[in-house]
Each structure stands twice: as structure tokens, then as C-alpha cells.
Design a protein around this motif. Structure first.
Motif, mmCIF file in Angstrom:
data_model
loop_
_atom_site.group_PDB
_atom_site.id
_atom_site.type_symbol
_atom_site.label_atom_id
_atom_site.label_comp_id
_atom_site.label_asym_id
_atom_site.label_seq_id
_atom_site.Cartn_x
_atom_site.Cartn_y
_atom_site.Cartn_z
ATOM 1 N N GLN A 1 0.840 -1.202 0.000
ATOM 2 C CA GLN A 1 0.000 0.000 0.000
ATOM 3 C C GLN A 1 0.875 1.252 0.000
ATOM 4 O O GLN A 1 0.606 2.200 -0.742
ATOM 5 C CB GLN A 1 -0.937 -0.006 1.209
ATOM 6 C CG GLN A 1 -1.972 1.092 1.198
ATOM 7 C CD GLN A 1 -1.469 2.419 1.738
ATOM 8 O OE1 GLN A 1 -0.575 2.463 2.584
ATOM 9 N NE2 GLN A 1 -2.041 3.504 1.246
ATOM 10 N N ALA A 2 1.931 1.272 0.802
ATOM 11 C CA ALA A 2 2.823 2.435 0.855
ATOM 12 C C ALA A 2 3.509 2.656 -0.496
ATOM 13 O O ALA A 2 3.653 3.799 -0.958
ATOM 14 C CB ALA A 2 3.853 2.259 1.964
ATOM 15 N N LYS A 3 3.924 1.565 -1.146
ATOM 16 C CA LYS A 3 4.574 1.683 -2.459
ATOM 17 C C LYS A 3 3.596 2.222 -3.510
ATOM 18 O O LYS A 3 3.962 3.065 -4.333
ATOM 19 C CB LYS A 3 5.107 0.318 -2.908
ATOM 20 C CG LYS A 3 6.318 -0.150 -2.138
ATOM 21 C CD LYS A 3 6.777 -1.505 -2.662
ATOM 22 C CE LYS A 3 8.026 -1.966 -1.952
ATOM 23 N NZ LYS A 3 8.602 -3.171 -2.598
ATOM 24 N N VAL A 4 2.357 1.725 -3.491
ATOM 25 C CA VAL A 4 1.356 2.183 -4.453
ATOM 26 C C VAL A 4 1.048 3.663 -4.228
ATOM 27 O O VAL A 4 0.986 4.451 -5.176
ATOM 28 C CB VAL A 4 0.075 1.321 -4.364
ATOM 29 C CG1 VAL A 4 -1.071 1.948 -5.155
ATOM 30 C CG2 VAL A 4 0.351 -0.096 -4.851
ATOM 31 N N GLU A 5 0.878 4.052 -2.966
ATOM 32 C CA GLU A 5 0.601 5.452 -2.664
ATOM 33 C C GLU A 5 1.761 6.345 -3.110
ATOM 34 O O GLU A 5 1.546 7.433 -3.653
ATOM 35 C CB GLU A 5 0.336 5.618 -1.168
ATOM 36 C CG GLU A 5 -0.125 7.009 -0.808
ATOM 37 C CD GLU A 5 -0.560 7.121 0.634
ATOM 38 O OE1 GLU A 5 -0.002 7.991 1.343
ATOM 39 O OE2 GLU A 5 -1.454 6.357 1.058
ATOM 40 N N HIS A 6 2.980 5.885 -2.904
ATOM 41 C CA HIS A 6 4.157 6.642 -3.342
ATOM 42 C C HIS A 6 4.129 6.828 -4.866
ATOM 43 O O HIS A 6 4.367 7.939 -5.368
ATOM 44 C CB HIS A 6 5.444 5.937 -2.900
ATOM 45 C CG HIS A 6 6.680 6.592 -3.412
ATOM 46 N ND1 HIS A 6 7.189 7.752 -2.870
ATOM 47 C CD2 HIS A 6 7.501 6.260 -4.444
ATOM 48 C CE1 HIS A 6 8.270 8.110 -3.539
ATOM 49 N NE2 HIS A 6 8.482 7.216 -4.492
ATOM 50 N N GLN A 7 3.830 5.747 -5.600
ATOM 51 C CA GLN A 7 3.765 5.836 -7.063
ATOM 52 C C GLN A 7 2.669 6.819 -7.492
ATOM 53 O O GLN A 7 2.854 7.573 -8.448
ATOM 54 C CB GLN A 7 3.513 4.460 -7.681
ATOM 55 C CG GLN A 7 4.682 3.514 -7.583
ATOM 56 C CD GLN A 7 5.913 4.020 -8.312
ATOM 57 O OE1 GLN A 7 5.835 4.665 -9.350
ATOM 58 N NE2 GLN A 7 7.073 3.734 -7.751
ATOM 59 N N ALA A 8 1.549 6.793 -6.799
ATOM 60 C CA ALA A 8 0.445 7.703 -7.137
ATOM 61 C C ALA A 8 0.865 9.159 -6.946
ATOM 62 O O ALA A 8 0.609 10.009 -7.808
ATOM 63 C CB ALA A 8 -0.780 7.381 -6.288
ATOM 64 N N ARG A 9 1.503 9.450 -5.833
ATOM 65 C CA ARG A 9 1.959 10.829 -5.576
ATOM 66 C C ARG A 9 3.014 11.249 -6.602
ATOM 67 O O ARG A 9 3.005 12.380 -7.081
ATOM 68 C CB ARG A 9 2.489 10.952 -4.155
ATOM 69 C CG ARG A 9 1.403 10.857 -3.098
ATOM 70 C CD ARG A 9 1.990 11.053 -1.687
ATOM 71 N NE ARG A 9 1.088 10.617 -0.654
ATOM 72 C CZ ARG A 9 0.025 11.282 -0.227
ATOM 73 N NH1 ARG A 9 -0.278 12.434 -0.765
ATOM 74 N NH2 ARG A 9 -0.738 10.790 0.732
#
Length: 180
Positions: free
Chosen positions: A97-105
């Protein structure tokens, strides 16, 4: 375009959740085909940001891992507005989840700042009358012993979310296998 990234739910777990939905006084149930675990929700995204997100998610590496469910919960404690099945805490899921959120930002998405509560939404509804809310709370408490899984989470999906009067429709834009 409204988009989100989520984990899919296997058919047998969807069936178990549909039975639980039937047993609960949920005024507006989510269709079982719409069950998912949201990793990151992005409201409106421009095409170029969506392409950058797709590229970032395509590069993301993480091995498959097990997920399972335990119990239920509600959002909107004083005035419940949704009921959900709880995902058992998982270090791998939190990392993903943290990796996906980072990619989104990184792609330029506006991601709401909120604590990640992994869950599968079973129903969404407007504020309930107090007596209906009490019946729902009792059903959630009775379901504390509910368990499903484990299952192997092997992919995440980028969905487009289209709001409709009868509830949102989620269409698959891309699938990303968990590897690494």
C-alpha cells in the motif's frame, strides 16, 4: 477520470462475504463482483498522470503474499454509513500500500491523507435511524468470529470508478502481477 488501485478477492471468499451480507441488516449492499481491498484512491486524474501511474505500477516489485479476513466493522460510528469485512493486518500488505501510494503521488495524483485501514466494503448507505444502526452494530458484533482465507494475493488492479445512482461501477484499466 476517478481511479483507484486495489487487490482482488477470490470467488470463494466473495461467496462467504455474500452470505454474511445476507445475514446483516445492510440497507444498500455492494455487489459481490465489486468486492476489493483498496490500496490507494485517487479522485480525478488527468491522462498524463494516469499514464505515469501505470508506468510506476508496472515497475513495482513485490512477491505474492497471503491475506485473510477476521470480523467486521463500520465507518461512521455515531451515524454508520458503511459496513465492512476486516483484513487481518499484514506487513506485506502495508508495504505494498505504501509503495502504491508513493507511485500515485509521484505521478501527480492527489491522494487523501488518511490512515490505511484494509477492508472490503460490504455496504454503503446514508445515515441510519438509531434503531437500524443499533441492529447493524449488533450484527457486526455477532460476526466477530467470522474468518475467511487465507488466500494468495498475486495481483493488484487499476480500476476506473464511475458514479451512478445505483452505486459506483468499477472497470478494470490494468492488472499488475505481484512478482519479485
Amino acid at each position: 477520470m476517478r481511479v483507484f488501485v486495489a487487490m482482488t478477492i477470490p470467488d470463494d471468499v466473495q461467496s462467504q462475504l455474500a452470505v454474511q451480507q445476507f445475514l446483516m441488516p445492510i440497507p444498500r449492499k455492494v455487489d459481490r463482483e465489486q468486492f476489493h481491498i483498496t490500496l490507494c484512491f485517487m479522485d480525478e486524474m488527468r491522462d498524463e498522470a494516469l499514464e505515469a501511474l501505470h508506468e510506476g505500477l508496472s515497475r513495482l516489485r513485490m512477491p505474492p503474499f497471503n491475506l485473510s479476513l477476521a470480523g467486521f466493522g463500520v465507518f461512521g460510528k455515531a451515524k454508520p454509513n458503511s459496513v465492512w469485512a476486516a483484513v487481518v493486518p499484514s506487513e506485506q500488505l502495508s508495504r505494498l500500500q505504501a509503495k502504491v501510494e508513493h507511485q500515485a503521488r509521484e505521478a501527480g495524483a492527489v491522494v487523501p491523507a488518511r490512515r490505511f485501514v484494509p477492508h472490503i466494503t460490504l455496504g454503503r448507505f446514508p445515515a441510519m435511524r438509531p434503531e437500524d444502526a443499533a441492529r447493524l452494530e449488533l450484527a457486526v458484533l455477532r460476526g466477530a468470529g467470522f474468518r475467511a482465507g487465507p488466500w494468495l494475493a498475486e495481483e493488484m488492479v487499476l480500476y476506473q470508478s464511475t458514479l451512478r445512482p445505483e452505486g459506483p461501477r468499477h472497470d478494470v484499466l490494468a492488472r499488475y502481477a505481484l512478482t519479485g
